[in-house]
Scaffold this motif. Structure first.
Motif, mmCIF file in Angstrom:
data_model
loop_
_atom_site.group_PDB
_atom_site.id
_atom_site.type_symbol
_atom_site.label_atom_id
_atom_site.label_comp_id
_atom_site.label_asym_id
_atom_site.label_seq_id
_atom_site.Cartn_x
_atom_site.Cartn_y
_atom_site.Cartn_z
ATOM 1 N N LEU A 171 -37.561 7.566 22.703
ATOM 2 C CA LEU A 171 -38.723 7.378 21.838
ATOM 3 C C LEU A 171 -39.983 7.395 22.674
ATOM 4 O O LEU A 171 -40.011 6.891 23.804
ATOM 5 C CB LEU A 171 -38.640 6.043 21.086
ATOM 6 N N GLY A 172 -41.030 7.949 22.117
ATOM 7 C CA GLY A 172 -42.336 7.834 22.737
ATOM 8 C C GLY A 172 -42.883 6.433 22.526
ATOM 9 O O GLY A 172 -42.760 5.870 21.442
ATOM 10 N N VAL A 173 -43.457 5.847 23.567
ATOM 11 C CA VAL A 173 -43.984 4.491 23.502
ATOM 12 C C VAL A 173 -45.466 4.530 23.838
ATOM 13 O O VAL A 173 -45.882 5.215 24.783
ATOM 14 C CB VAL A 173 -43.241 3.555 24.475
ATOM 15 N N PHE A 174 -46.255 3.797 23.062
ATOM 16 C CA PHE A 174 -47.681 3.668 23.383
ATOM 17 C C PHE A 174 -48.102 2.225 23.186
ATOM 18 O O PHE A 174 -47.540 1.491 22.365
ATOM 19 C CB PHE A 174 -48.539 4.615 22.533
ATOM 20 N N HIS A 181 -57.142 1.434 20.827
ATOM 21 C CA HIS A 181 -57.232 2.534 21.783
ATOM 22 C C HIS A 181 -56.046 2.485 22.739
ATOM 23 O O HIS A 181 -55.698 1.416 23.261
ATOM 24 C CB HIS A 181 -58.538 2.451 22.581
ATOM 25 N N CYS A 182 -55.444 3.642 22.998
ATOM 26 C CA CYS A 182 -54.268 3.701 23.857
ATOM 27 C C CYS A 182 -54.613 3.282 25.281
ATOM 28 O O CYS A 182 -55.598 3.756 25.866
ATOM 29 C CB CYS A 182 -53.686 5.118 23.871
ATOM 30 N N ILE A 183 -53.783 2.391 25.844
ATOM 31 C CA ILE A 183 -53.934 2.013 27.251
ATOM 32 C C ILE A 183 -52.676 2.364 28.042
ATOM 33 O O ILE A 183 -52.667 2.246 29.259
ATOM 34 C CB ILE A 183 -54.250 0.507 27.385
ATOM 35 N N GLY A 195 -50.730 17.302 24.640
ATOM 36 C CA GLY A 195 -52.178 17.458 24.772
ATOM 37 C C GLY A 195 -52.957 16.178 24.600
ATOM 38 O O GLY A 195 -54.177 16.186 24.687
ATOM 39 N N VAL A 196 -52.263 15.035 24.353
ATOM 40 C CA VAL A 196 -52.983 13.775 24.207
ATOM 41 C C VAL A 196 -53.110 13.136 25.580
ATOM 42 O O VAL A 196 -52.117 12.827 26.220
ATOM 43 C CB VAL A 196 -52.236 12.824 23.254
ATOM 44 N N SER A 203 -56.054 8.362 21.033
ATOM 45 C CA SER A 203 -55.039 7.766 20.168
ATOM 46 C C SER A 203 -54.013 8.819 19.802
ATOM 47 O O SER A 203 -54.236 10.027 19.967
ATOM 48 C CB SER A 203 -55.697 7.196 18.910
ATOM 49 N N TRP A 204 -52.869 8.360 19.312
ATOM 50 C CA TRP A 204 -51.847 9.293 18.827
ATOM 51 C C TRP A 204 -52.376 10.128 17.677
ATOM 52 O O TRP A 204 -51.843 11.194 17.365
ATOM 53 C CB TRP A 204 -50.610 8.525 18.385
#
Length: 700
Positions: A171-174, A181-183, A195-196, A203-204
């Motif tokens: 699984l992708g984890v964020f 906001h993604c850290i 591309g993110v 963000s996703w």
């Protein structure tokens, strides 16, 4: 604060009085004085306790002080314990050197000065306390160091475990900050959300397909405000590839101190699942379509079988009695019976054909209505009178309450509404056994009972009507099975299509009723408690604003009158019909009324005959091989001179739709009569157009 426990001092002397003296001197030090009268006993005490200092007598029986000291020093735990020798016999240097060699810290000669003993012992007590404190501190530091090393080791293991879990996770984890906001993102996240960037801020949402982006943003914003568990599915940007799908889930992160840290979420590529679901859905649709097609084919096969039966049965009677009539071997009474039978079965076939044509127009959306204000009471009474003979033949009681209303005005097609009521009454009489009962009830209701209506059975459009005329037909007949009730208005479907069915008909009547009522912005529904429990059919039609008469009731149609004998005496009539039997029938019928008939099968010949015969009326078929009726009348109107150009014309055709009637009248015909032709209607139409010149009129 916890009070430290007193230190231990070991007193070793074989003379008890000496031990008492030592105890008296050292009592003020608040130390724990342990007394021993022999070396063996002293060694046993050392096995149990640690001592700040040992006061050891040299001269003792069995084991002197030097031997005891030697054994004390061999023991690691007590090898550094201070020993003060006590003696009363020698003070030589050699004797003292022996004591110091064994690890003595001092050498006191008896009698011992109390102040000297106190000061020396106090020094060793203080030294012991400091040494013990340092030892404990060192032990604490060592323990803390050990714990820290264990924590660091565990942290390294935990970090390595997290790194492996993050790297190898399917699984992708964020992780986001409290603002969303993604850290942090793991490699799988980056692989799914191509591309993110992984830096803080993006963000996703940046990877969501543009078509789903607005929905994703709104749902994510609502989640950030409400804080409930988040779970959504979206399409991802595919860059020309087949559509990819991802499942996004997120939850709040809260520390043990209940501090809100942000959000943790997962991204799962569910493209294969979506493709499998789409494939399964397609398979299901194909299966449903196949089942529906099989059901439709089976229904059509059943319908064709029923149609064949319903057409061949009256044909058997028609052809059979016709052959007997042709043989001329019937007495007058049987001749009359044969003619009645032929007529009755021909009317049955006519009704079957009309039902089939109506359904054909319904399927193609071509069924048209001639709408005008009309009295539903009059329409219902007319339909009732046509059914009453059949009810009387079965001794069925027909009850009505029509007298309760002078007029219920609706907007609609009188003939079609009469067809609706006639169909319901005919079915009620057909399926009610002899000496049964059929009730026809008219009423006015303010609103419709929506709870009783099956879904899709009502076609009310626009604003609700101020009131509704409700006609209810109930019977004590065979009833309707609960499983068939939802399909009662379906085309080509009958409750019983087997060869053992007890009632005739094609099963099209109720489908036509349903469509006609819908076309009048009304509702129709059926109710039954089950087989042999009777049935009830209700039709609801919107009333006009006023229940009072707004126009005089229509005059009776002239077609109901019997024309006088020789009504067409001396009238020249030209018949254009390519079917020989129909042409002969029309010619015989009109000649029997005194008309001078000329008949032809060709449109071209008809044009020539009109110029020489100057007929009073032209009877013309529409479908003819060389020139159709529309073209013939157009040429008559445009190419012939006066007065032949204005010869009244009547279309006699099997094209019976309202659109066919409208086309005939617009082309130049004055009247339109659908086949089969009724003699009285034809004669009335000829008299009408011959007397009214070229004024057009509809079918009467």
């Amino acid at each position: 604060m916890q009070t430290p426990s007193p230190v231990n001092i070991l007193l070793v002397d074989d003379q008890p009085e000496n031990l008492v003296a030592l105890e008296a001197i050292l009592g003020e030090l608040e130390a724990n004085l342990v007394k021993s009268t022999s070396g063996e006993e002293a060694l046993r005490c050392l096995l149990q306790e640690d001592f700040a200092v040992i006061l050891l007598d040299v001269q003792m029986p069995q084991m002197d002080g030097f031997e005891v000291a030697t054994l004390i020093r061999r023991r690691p735990r007590s090898q550094d314990t201070p020993i003060i020798f006590l003696t009363a016999f020698s003070s030589s240097e050699q004797f003292m050197f022996k004591g110091y060699a064994l690890g003595a810290v001092d050498y006191l000669i008896k009698p011992i000065a109390p102040n000297i003993l106190l000061s020396k012992v106090a020094i060793f007590i203080e030294l012991f306390k400091k040494t013990e404190a340092l030892r404990q501190k060192t032990a604490t530091l060592e323990q803390q160091t050990t714990q820290l090393e264990a924590i660091n080791t565990e942290l390294q293991v935990s970090e390595e475990r997290f790194r492996l879990l993050s790297t190898c996770s399917p699984l992708g984890v964020f992780v986001t900050d409290p603002e969303g906001h993604c850290i942090y993102t793991n490699p799988r996240f980056q692989a799914i959300c191509r591309g993110v960037p992984t830096a803080a801020g993006p963000s996703w949402l940046d990877s969501v397909h543009p078509c789903d982006l607005d929905g994703a943003r709104s749902s994510w914003a609502a989640y950030l405000q409400e804080g409930q568990e988040y779970a959504q599915e979206f399409r991802l940007r595919s860059e020309g590839e087949p559509a990819r799908w991802a499942s996004i889930r997120a939850a709040r992160m809260v520390s043990e101190q209940k501090t809100f840290l942000g959000y943790v979420g997962t991204v799962e590529d569910i493209t294969e699942r979506k493709q499998a679901e789409a494939a399964n859905a397609q398979i299901m649709r194909e299966q449903v379509a196949r089942q529906e097609a099989e059901t439709a084919n089976r229904m059509k096969d059943d319908f064709i079988a029923v149609l064949s039966h319903e057409l061949r049965t009256p044909l058997n009677s028609i052809l059979g009695w016709a052959n007997l009539l042709q043989a001329g071997k019937l007495d007058p009474q049987k001749v009359e019976f044969a003619i009645d039978t032929i007529e009755r079965n021909a009317l049955v076939q006519k009704q079957l054909i009309e039902d089939i044509l109506d359904v054909s127009q319904i399927v193609r959306g071509k069924l048209q209505l001639h709408r005008q204000p009309l009295d539903l009471v009059t329409v219902a009474e007319t339909a009732l009178e046509t059914v009453r003979p059949a009810a009387t033949a079965k001794a069925i009681a027909l009850t009505t309450n029509f007298h309760d209303y002078n007029r219920l005005e609706v907007v609609g097609d009188a003939l079609r509404l009469q067809q609706v009521i006639w169909n319901l009454l005919t079915n009620a009489v057909k399926f009610t056994p002899e000496q049964g009962r059929v009730d026809v009830h008219l009423s006015v209701v303010a609103e419709l009972p929506q709870g009783q209506l099956p879904t899709g059975s009502c076609a009310l459009s626009g604003a609700p009507a101020p009131a509704y005329a409700q006609l209810r037909v109930t019977d004590t007949g065979l009833g309707i099975d609960a499983n068939f009730l939802p399909h009662i208005f379906d085309r080509f479907r009958q409750a019983d299509s087997s060869i053992t069915r007890s009632q005739g008909g094609l099963g099209l009547g109720l489908a036509i009723v349903h469509h006609l009522v819908e076309q009048h912005q009304g509702c129709v529904w059926a109710e039954s408690d089950g087989l042999n429990q009777g049935a009830a059919f209700t039709v609801a039609l919107p009333l006009t604003e006023s229940l009072s008469p707004t126009a005089p009731p229509p005059a009776p149609a002239p077609a109901g009158e019997v024309p006088p004998q020789q009504a067409l005496s001396g009238m020249p009539i030209l018949i254009v019909e390519d079917d020989g039997d129909t042409r002969d029938f029309l010619a015989f019928l009109l000649e029997s009324q005194g008309a001078e008939v000329t008949a032809t099968a060709s449109g071209e010949e008809a044009l020539r005959l009109i110029g020489t015969l100057q007929p009073a009326v032209l009877l013309c078929d529409i479908s003819m091989p060389d020139m159709d009726g529309y073209t013939l009348v157009e040429k008559v109107r445009s190419q012939l001179p006066e007065p032949q150009a204005h010869t009244p014309a009547i279309a006699i055709t099997a094209h019976a739709r309202l659109s066919d009637q409208a086309r005939a009248l617009s082309t130049g015909f004055q009247h339109h009569l659908p086949k089969p032709i009724e003699a009285e209607a034809l004669i009335h139409a000829i008299l009408q157009v011959a007397g009214a010149g070229s004024e057009p009129s509809g079918a009467g």
